[in-house]
Structure formats: C-alpha cells, structure tokens
Scaffold this motif. Structure first.
Motif, mmCIF file in Angstrom:
data_model
loop_
_atom_site.group_PDB
_atom_site.id
_atom_site.type_symbol
_atom_site.label_atom_id
_atom_site.label_comp_id
_atom_site.label_asym_id
_atom_site.label_seq_id
_atom_site.Cartn_x
_atom_site.Cartn_y
_atom_site.Cartn_z
ATOM 1 N N UNK A 138 -5.548 2.603 -4.951
ATOM 2 C CA UNK A 138 -5.269 1.190 -4.629
ATOM 3 C C UNK A 138 -5.155 0.927 -3.136
ATOM 4 N N UNK A 139 -4.549 1.845 -2.392
ATOM 5 C CA UNK A 139 -4.323 1.574 -0.964
ATOM 6 C C UNK A 139 -5.659 1.371 -0.251
ATOM 7 N N UNK A 140 -6.624 2.215 -0.535
ATOM 8 C CA UNK A 140 -7.914 2.024 0.126
ATOM 9 C C UNK A 140 -8.732 0.882 -0.476
ATOM 10 N N UNK A 185 -3.379 12.871 7.335
ATOM 11 C CA UNK A 185 -2.735 13.636 6.264
ATOM 12 C C UNK A 185 -2.753 12.899 4.929
ATOM 13 N N UNK A 186 -2.901 11.572 4.976
ATOM 14 C CA UNK A 186 -2.853 10.796 3.737
ATOM 15 C C UNK A 186 -3.998 11.141 2.794
ATOM 16 N N UNK A 187 -5.154 11.391 3.349
ATOM 17 C CA UNK A 187 -6.351 11.573 2.513
ATOM 18 C C UNK A 187 -7.208 12.710 3.069
ATOM 19 N N UNK A 188 -6.555 13.793 3.482
ATOM 20 C CA UNK A 188 -7.283 14.911 4.093
ATOM 21 C C UNK A 188 -8.285 15.539 3.139
ATOM 22 N N UNK A 248 -2.786 3.116 5.953
ATOM 23 C CA UNK A 248 -3.330 4.284 6.643
ATOM 24 C C UNK A 248 -3.893 5.287 5.640
ATOM 25 N N UNK A 249 -4.865 6.057 6.120
ATOM 26 C CA UNK A 249 -5.535 7.009 5.253
ATOM 27 C C UNK A 249 -6.926 6.536 4.844
ATOM 28 N N UNK A 250 -7.502 5.625 5.610
ATOM 29 C CA UNK A 250 -8.845 5.134 5.301
ATOM 30 C C UNK A 250 -9.910 5.848 6.132
ATOM 31 N N UNK A 251 -9.503 6.492 7.237
ATOM 32 C CA UNK A 251 -10.479 7.002 8.198
ATOM 33 C C UNK A 251 -11.379 8.095 7.647
ATOM 34 N N UNK A 252 -10.801 9.187 7.175
ATOM 35 C CA UNK A 252 -11.621 10.303 6.685
ATOM 36 C C UNK A 252 -12.465 9.882 5.474
ATOM 37 N N UNK A 253 -11.895 9.157 4.513
ATOM 38 C CA UNK A 253 -12.733 8.701 3.399
ATOM 39 C C UNK A 253 -13.823 7.726 3.828
ATOM 40 N N UNK A 254 -13.482 6.784 4.705
ATOM 41 C CA UNK A 254 -14.471 5.788 5.135
ATOM 42 C C UNK A 254 -15.636 6.480 5.841
ATOM 43 N N UNK A 256 0.800 -1.232 0.000
ATOM 44 C CA UNK A 256 0.000 0.000 0.000
ATOM 45 C C UNK A 256 0.831 1.280 0.000
ATOM 46 N N UNK A 257 1.961 1.301 0.717
ATOM 47 C CA UNK A 257 2.809 2.501 0.689
ATOM 48 C C UNK A 257 3.344 2.736 -0.717
#
Lengths: 513, 513
Positions: free
Chosen positions: B80-82, B415-418, B386-392, A74-75
């Motif tokens: 892809x990460x999410x 910060x990943x998906x702000x 990481x970076x799934x929280x705000x989008x989810x 993922x990174x």
C-alpha cells in the motif's frame, strides 16, 4: 505540558512502558516527550512491519500491550500485515499513528491519506484525537480497548497539532474488565457431552499456556477426551512436564481424518476449524458431517476457569499425563535435513526457551519432535501474513530478556521483514535465528498441486529463490548480527550449541534440501 | 479456459505485458495461466513494497500500467505505501489481488480480511469479481480505469474460485479517453494573466517530460514567465538541451520567499502548492496572500496542448532557452560530501539516464547541480512514503532496458524495501544504486528543529542508524548485487565510473558526513 507529553504519561499510567516505532515529522513532539517521561522505553525498528510484529510478539509474552509509533497512513500501511497477524492472535496492541495537523488536513499534501480507513482494516478500536486537551483521555480509552479480553488492536490517531498544543495533564488508567464468566449451562452441556464420550476440546488463547491447560489435561486423563489446538496457535506451552495437545493438520483431507471418531467438538476460546485456503472440490469445514459443535467459551470468556470447573466435575483426583524429557536422538553427522535439524533443536533447546515458528514447510509434520524437549512457549504465525517471525522474536525477547528466543524461520518469509535483525543487534536481544534455506517458496510448489494447477516456466520463476541465492550470512552481518552457515548435521549442531551459549543475537543459515 | 487464463489473456489484449508479483495459494491458477499465455512477462519481488514500487517506476517510464499480483489483504497491505506514492504520481497501476474462494469467505480463516477495504485506501477503482465468466470483462474495465488520464490505481480482486472455474474467453481492450481538452476560456484567461506580467506556470504530469515543456520554455523566453514544478514531481525532463524548471522549496519560509514577486500562479495539471508538513505558527499554503491562482489545466486535462496553444498566442517565433552541457567541475580527490558526490554524478551521468531520487537530505539544495548534466529523466518520491527508490528504479529499468538507471538513495529509506536489489540481480537490470550512508534519519534531526521540539536521548536513539552501522556492501552482496564502499572523492569517482561502464546492477555505499 503539551498533548504529546500528556499522552506518553497516560500510557505509562496505564502500564504501557515500551514504545516500538519509526517516527516522522508529524510524530516529533511525541518523540521529544519520550525523553521527559521516565518509565517508557523507546525501541527503533527500521521498517514498520518490524515495529508491529515486535508489538505482537511482545504482547503474546508480556500479556500486555506495547505502543507502536507510526508515521501517518503509509507508515501504518507498512505495519498492517503484522497487525493482521496480531489481530488473529488476539494480541493487545496500542498503535499511536501520527497525522497531519488538523489545519493541514484539508490540503492534499503528499503524505495526506485517510488514516482512519487504513487503521480500520485491522483495528477493533479507532479514534482520531481532535483537541490536545482530549489526547490523554483518548489514550486511556485506547489502552482499555486493547486490554479488553481476549486482546484487541486499538489505533489512536494523533494529529501533529494535538501533540504540540497545550494540554492539562495525563489521565489515569481505566478499569479493564476481566474475561466474562462462562455460563453454568455451557459448562453443564459440555460435561454431559464429555461423559457421553468421543468428545474433543479445541482450545485457543490464554488457557493454552495457563492453568486451563492443566485442567484440560486432567479431563483428558479421566475421560479420554482429546485435546486439540488450532493449526496455528498464538502461544502454546509445550515440552517436558507439559500436557500434550494435538495440532489440527493444515490440509482438508488429513484434517478430516484427524477428526474421525469425534462426536462432539467443544470449542474453548476459538471457532470451529476451517481450511486455511479453499481447494477445488474440497470442504472448507474441518468438522465432518454429524459432529456436534458446542461453544464452551467464546474468545472473550474465561475458558481457563471453565475448564477448571469442568475438571472438578469430571476428573476427580485424576492427574494429567505430562510429557517426559526425552528429545529424539540426533545423528552425529550427515546431511542436514528438516528432520535432523529438528532433532538437534529438540535436544539442545534450553529450558524456558521461546520458540517462534515461521518455518512454514521447514517444520510441517515435525511438530511432535519438540514434544519431549525441555519446556518452552511456542509462538506461531496466526494470520498467515508471512514476515512475522523475525519481528515477533524481537518483541518476545524485549518482553522476556532472561529467556532464550529461538526462531525457526523460512527463508522466503524472512525476507519480508529482515530489518528486524538490526533491532536485535541494536538492543542486543538474546535471539537465535535459524534460517531454513531451501531457496524457494517451497510451500507454493505443494500448493500448486493442492489446487490442481500446472507449474510451467513462469510459475516456477515465481517460486524460486535460488537465482541468485540469498546469502543470509552476509545479510545478517550487514545488520550487525553474527552469522554462520551450516550444511551438515555436525556444522549445524556446533553452530547451534555456540549460538545458544552466547548472549545476544546470532543467525544460522541452515542449508537444507 | 478458466477465469485466470481469461484474465491474463485480457490483460495482454489491453496492452499490459508485465506482471510483477508475489503470489500465494489463492493466486496459483493465475500463476499457472501465465505459462499458457504468450506475451506476458512475470517478475518476482521478494516483498510487495518492491512489487508496487516497481509498478510505479515502470508506469512513469512506460506510460502504461504493469499488473501487480498480490496475495489477499496482507499481501496488498505490504504494497500500500508504494501504491500511495504511485497514486500521488498519477501513475497507472492494475493490481490483481487474490482472495479466498467465494464459498470460503464466510469463514474467519487466518488470512481472511476485508480486501476491498485495504484496496480502497489507495485505489481510484476497486472491484471484486464474483463469477469466473465476468473476470475478463472486469479486467478490461480495470485496465481502462488505470489508463484514464492522468493515470489511476485500479484494483481487481480475484477470489480463487473465479480463477479456477470455467470462463468463456478473454475480453478485448476498452477505449481509453484522451485527456480532456482545456477550455478556450481557461487559455484566454491565462494568456491575459501572462501578458500582465509577474506570472508563473506551476506544472505537473506528462507535460514535464513532453512537448508541453518545450512550449512552456517558449512562453518563458517570450514573456519572462517563471516555470515551476512541485517540490516532488513524478517525472521531469532535465539536463543539457532541456528547459530549466524551478523547484519549489520544501520548507514554508523558503517557499514563500521563492514565490515573492509573483502576482498570478497558473496551475497546469497540479494544485496550489502547500507544505509537505504543517509547522507550528507557519502557513500551510505556499502562495503569499494576494497572489491570484488560475487553473489552466486540471490533472485529467491536456495541459501540454494548452501550453502549446498558449505558446502560439504569446511566444511568436521565440525559442526556448535550454541548458548547456556544462556539468560542475568535480574535485580529483578529498573528502566525499553531498556536494562532491553530486558533482561527480553530474559529470559522469550518461545520456538518457533515468535518475531515481530518494536521496532525502542527500541532495536537498543540490538540485541545480544536475541542470547541466547530460539529458535525463528524473523520478521523485511523490507521496512521501519512503522506500520507493530501489523499487522504482527496478521498474524503470524493466520499462527501459536500454537506458542506465542511477538511484540516489538515502540509507534509512533504502532499508524499507532493500529486497528490490534481489530483483535487480535476478533480472540483471542496469541500475547503479548510490547509497548516501549518513547512518541516520538525518532529516528528522532537522525536522525536530522545524517543529520546535527538543532532542533528548530517547529521541536521538530513534534517529540514529549508526549503532550498529548498516553495511550496505554486505547487504547488496547478500542479494547478489556487486557492491563497493567509497569514502573519498577518488574512490567514489572510480566506483561510479566502473559501475556505469558495467551492464547490470551495482551498488555503491557512499560514506558521507
């Protein structure tokens, strides 16, 4: 010495002295080794798209690879889009990608994925180390692969146990082959075509900012041969005292008009030009029927030397025509538009600036306005994966701390990797970011017409960035970058002058219609 | 009707009525078709990680797929990460990925890439349409694949000409098989093991928020069987009136202690537990030697029905023990810490909230504090990307407009998906985001110790987010979300109370030590 330390020492031995990364648990031994090895600088990006885009910008300016440090599949995935851009730019990059310990890979842990499959999508070279004792040798091969002309993406996957287990020691640098010489037949064939007249040289790669460009300028002066670059070039030398190179238009119609009158198109380090996208009923190929295409130099060949040989055959004592220092006059005040903004940039650009252009519609059609600015290097979005501008500027500034970086940045694209501003603040990088705040994906409105589709309410909502409007001053300040908004010519001129005078990152939100 | 319209109409026929996307030129005909088809809502994300993470959150709550709209290989790459997280969550997602027109694919245009290779890294089902007349049928198959139990990632690649060329019409929905029944042998074997005693049920999937959980509660009450969930569950029902389910600890040592006394571990819709990462000299497997592992239900089987059968065999008239409504007492004021923050959240959480937990170190060890809060659904980071929280949270709010979403969000991951905050503002989604502003990748400091690596100056610089400090109030306001900073218990309580009372997105930057 563990595998990780043998890897870091090998990278330094191979001339890789910058590691841009965002690490996780599986990379901890690599991170720890960074402190035991002198000569390797570590820079943090708060998202991997920043990391890989910075490596791209660094490589284009430093002409050597940085290492990225990425956290498993993922990174790496987060960095793929800008690795795609780097690949299309022929920029050398060495990716170090952590993976689960080999003993842990049989389990379907949360972060388990096929790291090699992710890497293969953008890499010329992929290898997963299986033993700590081989990591150093694998790293030397990775750097060799990255540096192979014209520049490649090399991805070395490092399972955690190959990092933490004992290794013998570092490896030395492997030889890197110079670009292959161009055959004398290709040079003779090109010379014949140029003598015949109605020829153009379409160029890409190192020669667009090196000695080859001067040679091309002499050929043009002596023979009337047109000099052209791809619509999006990785790096091109421009401005006063430099050779003017025409840019192929973006759309099929104008591109074909642009090619009119050419009988032979000679490719130097690039391929025959094609459309960025296909449009219904329009051709993909930008060379009109009947044009002969000659490949003088492939991308891995020494196109610069070939042009110098051609110049000695064709140009005699002709000297190249260079641009004067004569930036367009800028108005004192009034509405800030794309045109007035560009006139001010042209007038204020300091010598030896690096201009990173991800302005998309912001500067389309205004390319010529920087032709007579002070000399600069221009970096463009080569792979069409938006979100390369802010990271690329970050990397260019890391490579060239004594040069001012000016980023011409569309707002929609800037949102993709805005985290780069934090790294610019953290490292106090000398970057002025100009956000073209038109508050829409404006290019898509034009593209809808291009493909013959209708824009209804849903469609419009997918292009519009005005509801709510992005406040780039707050976004920049939120990451520690001083910022200001400019809505008039006078405000923009004053903001740009102040930003160029300062040392360190600044952002200007230029509100344009 | 062109291929794009046949595709959108087919999606609607198949029950897919939300399209979250970020389109480019190659998707313009799909975008245009959105306006001609009633019943499909279009939502814009300003980065594809937002798009795919929102599709994940939507699927977990709506229990059906949304469509994503992605722009060629690089647009997909950004998502892809999410999608990796969604895959690990067994969340159904239908990706519609634009590609160059089939006639344009032979050229190495800037955006050309191997889209299928990108898609294959995270997808259970991948197909590239080759003819407009097949697009509708392909879309029906994609939705069928996504909805197949327990939920899959289906990626349909749509070359631009298959979108713009004439098609016959839409396709109807294909049948979706229900989850496979669990064999009576598996149920009898589990019953025998539970009667023997010292058994535990480790559960995942739909049963953690459905009828199966009540049945498990009755089995536990009647037999003393322990109920467990994976460290990171896609969706789990919690709070007052609900069944308590133990969470497997994150690290090997505590996890093995946690399993002590178990003789049979019965898996229901999940696999045997393993470490998130490997650590030198520590086991990957979280089941101590000698523990028997029984697979009652595979993820594609109906574990809920199996538990109900088991309950009828084992639990007689026993009723499940449920949690009381008794949130922990919260202090009136004082220093804001992880603990005091969680006590306030537990006390203030409204009924039927959706808690999205990407707090990382912010809530580790405090899981039990929400056990006696008002009943809620909890969504966790399943794939470690990481970076799934705000989008989810964005997707959960789109799925459940009448429920309050509360996001417990680490700052580094945020910060990943702000960019997700912008979509929350745009759609006026009812989400309260709590940023745990510890200004570091704090987990990595702990992980360095876990893997036995040393922290030097370079290492520390790769974990530190304090230089410069991120200002989450400005970042949120920059995207149109009202925000406030809380540094004390009283400030946080007041901010949370106000945010929960309001309708629409709010962000609280909780400064904790």
């Amino acid at each position: 010495m563990n595998g990780a330390e043998s890897l870091v020492r090998t990278l330094v031995n191979c001339g890789v002295d910058l590691c841009i990364g965002n690490a996780g648990t599986s990379e901890m031994h690599f991170v720890s080794a960074l402190d035991r090895v002198p000569g390797m600088r570590a820079v943090l990006g708060l998202f991997e798209g920043v990391v890989t885009g910075a490596a791209d910008g660094y490589a284009r300016m430093a002409q050597k690879p940085a290492a990225t440090l990425l956290h498993l599949g993922p990174g790496l995935a987060n960095g793929l889009a800008n690795l795609h851009n780097a690949r299309k730019a022929q920029a050398p990059v060495v990716n170090i990608i952590g993976d689960h310990a080999t003993s842990h890979q049989r389990y379907d842990a949360p972060l388990s994925s096929d790291v090699e499959a992710f890497a293969a999508t953008v890499s010329h070279w992929v290898h997963s180390s299986r033993e700590a004792r081989n990591v150093a040798a694998d790293a030397a091969r990775a750097v060799q692969a990255a540096r192979q002309a014209p520049g490649q993406i090399a991805s070395l996957i490092l399972p955690a146990d190959t990092a933490w287990s004992p290794a013998l020691g570092p490896a030395g640098a492997l030889p890197v082959l110079p670009p292959a010489p161009v055959s004398s037949l290709a040079i003779a064939t090109a010379a014949t075509a140029i003598r015949k007249g109605k020829a153009a040289l379409l160029m890409r790669g190192a020669l667009l900012h090196g000695a080859g460009l001067k040679a091309a300028g002499r050929i043009a002066a002596a023979t009337g041969t047109r000099l052209m670059a791809d619509t999006f070039a990785p790096r091109i030398r421009r401005g006063a005292g430099e050779i003017s190179v025409e840019r192929i238009p973006y759309r099929p119609g104008p591109a074909l008009d642009f090619m009119a009158g050419i009988e032979t198109l000679i490719l130097v380090g690039t391929q025959a030009p094609v459309g960025f996208f296909a449009y219904p009923g329009q051709p993909s190929e930008f060379t009109p029927p009947g044009v002969s295409i000659l490949q003088l130099a492939h991308p891995h060949e020494d196109g610069g030397a070939a042009l110098e040989e051609l110049a000695s055959l064709l140009a005699g004592s002709a000297t190249a025509r260079t641009n004067p220092l004569a930036p367009p006059a800028a108005p004192q005040d009034g509405t800030l538009t794309r045109e007035t903004l560009m006139a001010i940039v042209a007038g204020r650009l300091p010598e030896e600036a690096i201009v990173v252009d991800e302005s998309i519609t912001g500067a389309f059609g205004l390319y010529g306005m920087l032709e007579t600015a002070a000399p600069f290097d221009c970096l463009q979005l080569t792979g069409g994966a938006i979100g390369d501008g802010l990271p690329m500027a970050t990397g260019a500034a890391l490579a060239c701390p004594d040069r001012k970086v000016v980023t011409l940045q569309a707002d929609g694209s800037a949102m993709y990797t805005l985290q780069a501003l934090w790294t610019q603040a953290r490292e106090n990088l000398d970057v002025v970011t100009i956000i073209y705040a038109n508050r829409s994906y404006k290019i898509l409105v034009e593209e809808m017409k291009g493909v013959g589709a209708e824009i209804g309410k849903s469609a419009a909502s997918l292009f519009d960035l005005a509801n709510p409007a992005l406040d780039w001053v707050r976004l920049a300040e939120g990451m520690g970058v001083e910022a200001t908004r400019a809505e008039t010519v006078a405000q923009f001129d004053s903001a740009l002058t102040a930003a160029l005078k300062a040392k360190g990152p600044r952002l200007i939100e230029a509100v344009i219609g």
